[in-house]
Design an enzyme around this catalytic site. Structure first.
Site, PDB file in Angstrom:
ATOM      1  N   LYS A 244       0.842  -1.215   0.000  1.00  0.00           N
ATOM      2  CA  LYS A 244       0.000   0.000   0.000  1.00  0.00           C
ATOM      3  C   LYS A 244       0.873   1.260   0.000  1.00  0.00           C
ATOM      4  O   LYS A 244       0.623   2.194  -0.758  1.00  0.00           O
ATOM      5  CB  LYS A 244      -0.919   0.014   1.237  1.00  0.00           C
ATOM      6  CG  LYS A 244      -1.862  -1.172   1.328  1.00  0.00           C
ATOM      7  CD  LYS A 244      -2.744  -1.099   2.557  1.00  0.00           C
ATOM      8  CE  LYS A 244      -1.999  -1.211   3.869  1.00  0.00           C
ATOM      9  NZ  LYS A 244      -1.318  -2.499   4.090  1.00  0.00           N
TER      10      LYS A 244
ATOM     11  N   ARG B 250      -9.468   1.539   9.062  1.00  0.00           N
ATOM     12  CA  ARG B 250      -9.120   0.142   9.302  1.00  0.00           C
ATOM     13  C   ARG B 250     -10.232  -0.624   9.990  1.00  0.00           C
ATOM     14  O   ARG B 250     -10.118  -1.836  10.174  1.00  0.00           O
ATOM     15  CB  ARG B 250      -7.894   0.117  10.209  1.00  0.00           C
ATOM     16  CG  ARG B 250      -6.678  -0.508   9.587  1.00  0.00           C
ATOM     17  CD  ARG B 250      -5.576  -0.489  10.608  1.00  0.00           C
ATOM     18  NE  ARG B 250      -4.495  -1.321  10.229  1.00  0.00           N
ATOM     19  CZ  ARG B 250      -3.418  -0.895   9.577  1.00  0.00           C
ATOM     20  NH1 ARG B 250      -3.325   0.355   9.206  1.00  0.00           N
ATOM     21  NH2 ARG B 250      -2.452  -1.735   9.308  1.00  0.00           N
TER      22      ARG B 250
ATOM     23  N   ARG C 230      11.582  -6.164   4.287  1.00  0.00           N
ATOM     24  CA  ARG C 230      11.431  -4.698   4.273  1.00  0.00           C
ATOM     25  C   ARG C 230      12.477  -4.023   5.169  1.00  0.00           C
ATOM     26  O   ARG C 230      12.764  -4.460   6.275  1.00  0.00           O
ATOM     27  CB  ARG C 230      10.039  -4.299   4.748  1.00  0.00           C
ATOM     28  CG  ARG C 230       9.911  -2.782   4.877  1.00  0.00           C
ATOM     29  CD  ARG C 230       8.508  -2.308   4.974  1.00  0.00           C
ATOM     30  NE  ARG C 230       7.742  -2.964   6.018  1.00  0.00           N
ATOM     31  CZ  ARG C 230       6.430  -2.839   6.126  1.00  0.00           C
ATOM     32  NH1 ARG C 230       5.757  -2.112   5.258  1.00  0.00           N
ATOM     33  NH2 ARG C 230       5.778  -3.468   7.084  1.00  0.00           N
TER      34      ARG C 230
ATOM     35  N   ARG D 105      11.277  -2.564  10.872  1.00  0.00           N
ATOM     36  CA  ARG D 105      10.203  -2.126  11.759  1.00  0.00           C
ATOM     37  C   ARG D 105       9.989  -3.149  12.861  1.00  0.00           C
ATOM     38  O   ARG D 105      10.043  -4.354  12.605  1.00  0.00           O
ATOM     39  CB  ARG D 105       8.897  -1.956  10.960  1.00  0.00           C
ATOM     40  CG  ARG D 105       8.743  -0.579  10.389  1.00  0.00           C
ATOM     41  CD  ARG D 105       7.608  -0.435   9.425  1.00  0.00           C
ATOM     42  NE  ARG D 105       6.320  -0.988   9.831  1.00  0.00           N
ATOM     43  CZ  ARG D 105       5.198  -0.834   9.132  1.00  0.00           C
ATOM     44  NH1 ARG D 105       5.217  -0.147   8.004  1.00  0.00           N
ATOM     45  NH2 ARG D 105       4.064  -1.371   9.540  1.00  0.00           N
TER      46      ARG D 105
ATOM     47  N   ARG E 109      -0.784  -9.187  13.144  1.00  0.00           N
ATOM     48  CA  ARG E 109      -1.305  -8.212  12.168  1.00  0.00           C
ATOM     49  C   ARG E 109      -2.148  -8.900  11.090  1.00  0.00           C
ATOM     50  O   ARG E 109      -3.173  -8.362  10.659  1.00  0.00           O
ATOM     51  CB  ARG E 109      -0.143  -7.457  11.514  1.00  0.00           C
ATOM     52  CG  ARG E 109       0.495  -6.451  12.446  1.00  0.00           C
ATOM     53  CD  ARG E 109       1.878  -6.043  11.975  1.00  0.00           C
ATOM     54  NE  ARG E 109       1.877  -5.279  10.758  1.00  0.00           N
ATOM     55  CZ  ARG E 109       2.947  -5.129   9.970  1.00  0.00           C
ATOM     56  NH1 ARG E 109       4.084  -5.725  10.285  1.00  0.00           N
ATOM     57  NH2 ARG E 109       2.873  -4.393   8.897  1.00  0.00           N
TER      58      ARG E 109
HETATM   59  P1  AP5 Z   1       4.894  -1.620   1.727  1.00  0.00           P
HETATM   60  O1  AP5 Z   1       4.558  -0.721   0.584  1.00  0.00           O
HETATM   61  O2  AP5 Z   1       5.661  -1.049   2.869  1.00  0.00           O
HETATM   62  O3  AP5 Z   1       3.587  -2.389   2.231  1.00  0.00           O
HETATM   63  P2  AP5 Z   1       2.331  -1.879   3.054  1.00  0.00           P
HETATM   64  O4  AP5 Z   1       1.113  -2.534   2.509  1.00  0.00           O
HETATM   65  O5  AP5 Z   1       2.330  -0.383   3.134  1.00  0.00           O
HETATM   66  O6  AP5 Z   1       2.666  -2.550   4.439  1.00  0.00           O
HETATM   67  P3  AP5 Z   1       2.557  -2.045   5.935  1.00  0.00           P
HETATM   68  O7  AP5 Z   1       3.161  -3.121   6.755  1.00  0.00           O
HETATM   69  O8  AP5 Z   1       3.113  -0.664   6.102  1.00  0.00           O
HETATM   70  O9  AP5 Z   1       1.030  -2.000   6.133  1.00  0.00           O
HETATM   71  P4  AP5 Z   1       0.297  -1.984   7.460  1.00  0.00           P
HETATM   72  O10 AP5 Z   1      -1.083  -1.654   7.044  1.00  0.00           O
HETATM   73  O11 AP5 Z   1       0.460  -3.206   8.271  1.00  0.00           O
HETATM   74  O12 AP5 Z   1       1.076  -0.841   8.291  1.00  0.00           O
HETATM   75  P5  AP5 Z   1       0.662   0.584   8.824  1.00  0.00           P
HETATM   76  O13 AP5 Z   1       1.872   1.400   8.866  1.00  0.00           O
HETATM   77  O14 AP5 Z   1      -0.555   1.115   8.164  1.00  0.00           O
HETATM   78  O15 AP5 Z   1       5.701  -2.871   1.103  1.00  0.00           O
HETATM   79  C1  AP5 Z   1       6.191  -3.893   1.936  1.00  0.00           C
HETATM   80  C2  AP5 Z   1       7.555  -4.374   1.393  1.00  0.00           C
HETATM   81  O16 AP5 Z   1       7.344  -4.978   0.122  1.00  0.00           O
HETATM   82  C3  AP5 Z   1       8.571  -3.242   1.165  1.00  0.00           C
HETATM   83  O17 AP5 Z   1       9.844  -3.720   1.475  1.00  0.00           O
HETATM   84  C4  AP5 Z   1       8.467  -2.938  -0.340  1.00  0.00           C
HETATM   85  O18 AP5 Z   1       9.687  -2.450  -0.880  1.00  0.00           O
HETATM   86  C5  AP5 Z   1       8.101  -4.312  -0.900  1.00  0.00           C
HETATM   87  N1  AP5 Z   1       7.217  -4.225  -2.065  1.00  0.00           N
HETATM   88  C6  AP5 Z   1       6.142  -3.407  -2.206  1.00  0.00           C
HETATM   89  N2  AP5 Z   1       5.562  -3.617  -3.401  1.00  0.00           N
HETATM   90  C7  AP5 Z   1       6.269  -4.627  -3.997  1.00  0.00           C
HETATM   91  C8  AP5 Z   1       6.147  -5.295  -5.253  1.00  0.00           C
HETATM   92  N3  AP5 Z   1       5.168  -4.984  -6.104  1.00  0.00           N
HETATM   93  N4  AP5 Z   1       7.042  -6.274  -5.534  1.00  0.00           N
HETATM   94  C9  AP5 Z   1       8.024  -6.596  -4.669  1.00  0.00           C
HETATM   95  N5  AP5 Z   1       8.209  -5.969  -3.478  1.00  0.00           N
HETATM   96  C10 AP5 Z   1       7.318  -5.003  -3.141  1.00  0.00           C
HETATM   97  O19 AP5 Z   1       0.175   0.240  10.314  1.00  0.00           O
HETATM   98  C11 AP5 Z   1       1.079  -0.236  11.270  1.00  0.00           C
HETATM   99  C12 AP5 Z   1       0.368  -0.379  12.596  1.00  0.00           C
HETATM  100  O20 AP5 Z   1      -0.075   0.909  13.047  1.00  0.00           O
HETATM  101  C13 AP5 Z   1      -0.895  -1.246  12.618  1.00  0.00           C
HETATM  102  O21 AP5 Z   1      -0.593  -2.625  12.764  1.00  0.00           O
HETATM  103  C14 AP5 Z   1      -1.630  -0.688  13.822  1.00  0.00           C
HETATM  104  O22 AP5 Z   1      -1.057  -1.147  15.027  1.00  0.00           O
HETATM  105  C15 AP5 Z   1      -1.338   0.813  13.721  1.00  0.00           C
HETATM  106  N6  AP5 Z   1      -2.342   1.518  12.930  1.00  0.00           N
HETATM  107  C16 AP5 Z   1      -2.085   2.253  11.812  1.00  0.00           C
HETATM  108  N7  AP5 Z   1      -3.207   2.789  11.359  1.00  0.00           N
HETATM  109  C17 AP5 Z   1      -4.212   2.383  12.174  1.00  0.00           C
HETATM  110  C18 AP5 Z   1      -5.610   2.589  12.183  1.00  0.00           C
HETATM  111  N8  AP5 Z   1      -6.229   3.335  11.245  1.00  0.00           N
HETATM  112  N9  AP5 Z   1      -6.352   2.005  13.176  1.00  0.00           N
HETATM  113  C19 AP5 Z   1      -5.768   1.258  14.128  1.00  0.00           C
HETATM  114  N10 AP5 Z   1      -4.435   1.013  14.167  1.00  0.00           N
HETATM  115  C20 AP5 Z   1      -3.654   1.580  13.193  1.00  0.00           C
END
Ligand code: AP5
Length: 264
Positions: free
Chosen positions: A41, A119, A158, A191, A202
């Protein structure tokens, strides 16, 4: 991959203005990106932001940035950090307080690419209310999909720059110098919530809570399911074709709609 756009207001709250507002290329796009942890994402948000001129807004980035400041023990953000490191969701009231304090970003004439929020169904309903209050609407909700084994490979490889938030992958998108950010020279980190136990939590949380959000938007006719295998650029092209087929074609980008029956 990161968008080197000033996101001061988003990261620090409405009291702080962005030094460089987004260019807003043509029409303002207002998109939500959904999908499991590691699906890409953030990577797609950066590309969409670059191509559409909208700001990539992640609640996870807000929590990670708050961590860089010293947090008072027991404060909502300190508690949020602990939950996040365990892979659990941060409570809705904390998240919604944070969004309320960043409403300027939702009203930004450049548009937005939200990811990580909403979410839960409660968060989705709250977003609807905030947008309706400003007579704004989402253009689409992009739901990225990838098999579990590939999600785990993306998460385990990552690497993150703690300073400029650039995202790398040890195998598919390595930095020029191992362990060093190409953009600002800082040392890369993993991370805390990419540790195996937190990843397990997660993925379960996503399956239980976040997938209901997809149903919520499906009912509104906004959901666009997208196969997230392939390279980031190929996924972006696929996204454009799907948006075009929904008659949401970005200004200046001429693409044929996806043929009926073709795979996403
Ligand atoms: P990346 O683009 O970083 O993936 P992502 O989907 O953004 O993954 P996240 O882990 O950041 O998502 P998340 O929703 O768990 O985390 P968030 O920060 O929102 O890509 C991943 C890897 O793959 C990278 O190394 C990239 O280079 C590689 N890659 C990408 N595309 C590729 C491709 N096409 N081919 C090959 N490689 C590729 O949330 C974290 C935490 O925060 C949550 O668990 C929760 O505790 C809290 N939180 C955040 N928002 C909320 C909310 N709204 N409500 C409640 N808790 C929340």
């Amino acid at each position: 991959m990161t968008a080197f756009r000033d996101r001061t207001t988003w990261l620090q709250g409405d009291r702080f203005g962005c030094l460089q507002p987004p260019p807003g290329k043509g029409r303002a796009w207002r998109l939500v990106l959904l999908g499991p942890p590691g699906v890409g994402k953030g990577t797609q948000a950066a590309i969409l932001a670059r191509e559409f001129g909208a700001c990539p807004l992640s609640t996870g980035d807000v929590f990670r940035t708050a961590h860089e400041r010293s947090l008072a023990p027991g404060s909502p953000l300190a508690e949020a950090e602990q939950r996040m490191n365990r892979g659990e969701l941060v409570p809705d009231d904390v998240v919604l307080g944070l969004i309320q304090n960043r409403r300027t970003c939702l009203r930004c004439p450049g548009g937005f690419i939200l990811h990580g929020f909403p979410r839960t169904v409660a968060q989705s309903a709250a977003l609807d209310g905030l947008l309706a209050g400003d007579r704004l609407k989402l253009d689409a909700v992009l739901s990225y999909e990838l098999p579990l084994v590939k999600l785990i490979a993306r998460l385990s490889g990552r690497r993150l720059c703690p300073r400029c938030h650039a995202v790398y992958h040890a195998l598919t998108h390595p930095p020029a110098r191992e362990g060093v950010c190409d953009h600002c020279g800082s040392g890369l980190i993993q991370r805390a919530d990419d540790a195996a136990e937190a990843v397990h939590t997660r993925l379960i949380v996503h399956a239980e809570a976040t997938s209901q959000v997809a149903d919520y938007y499906q009912r509104q006719g906004l959901l666009v399911a997208i196969d997230a295998s392939d390279t980031p650029e190929a996924i972006f092209e696929r996204t454009l074709r799907l948006l075009a087929s929904r008659k949401l074609q970005a200004r200046g980008i001429e693409l044929e709609p996806t043929a009926p029956g073709a795979t996403n």
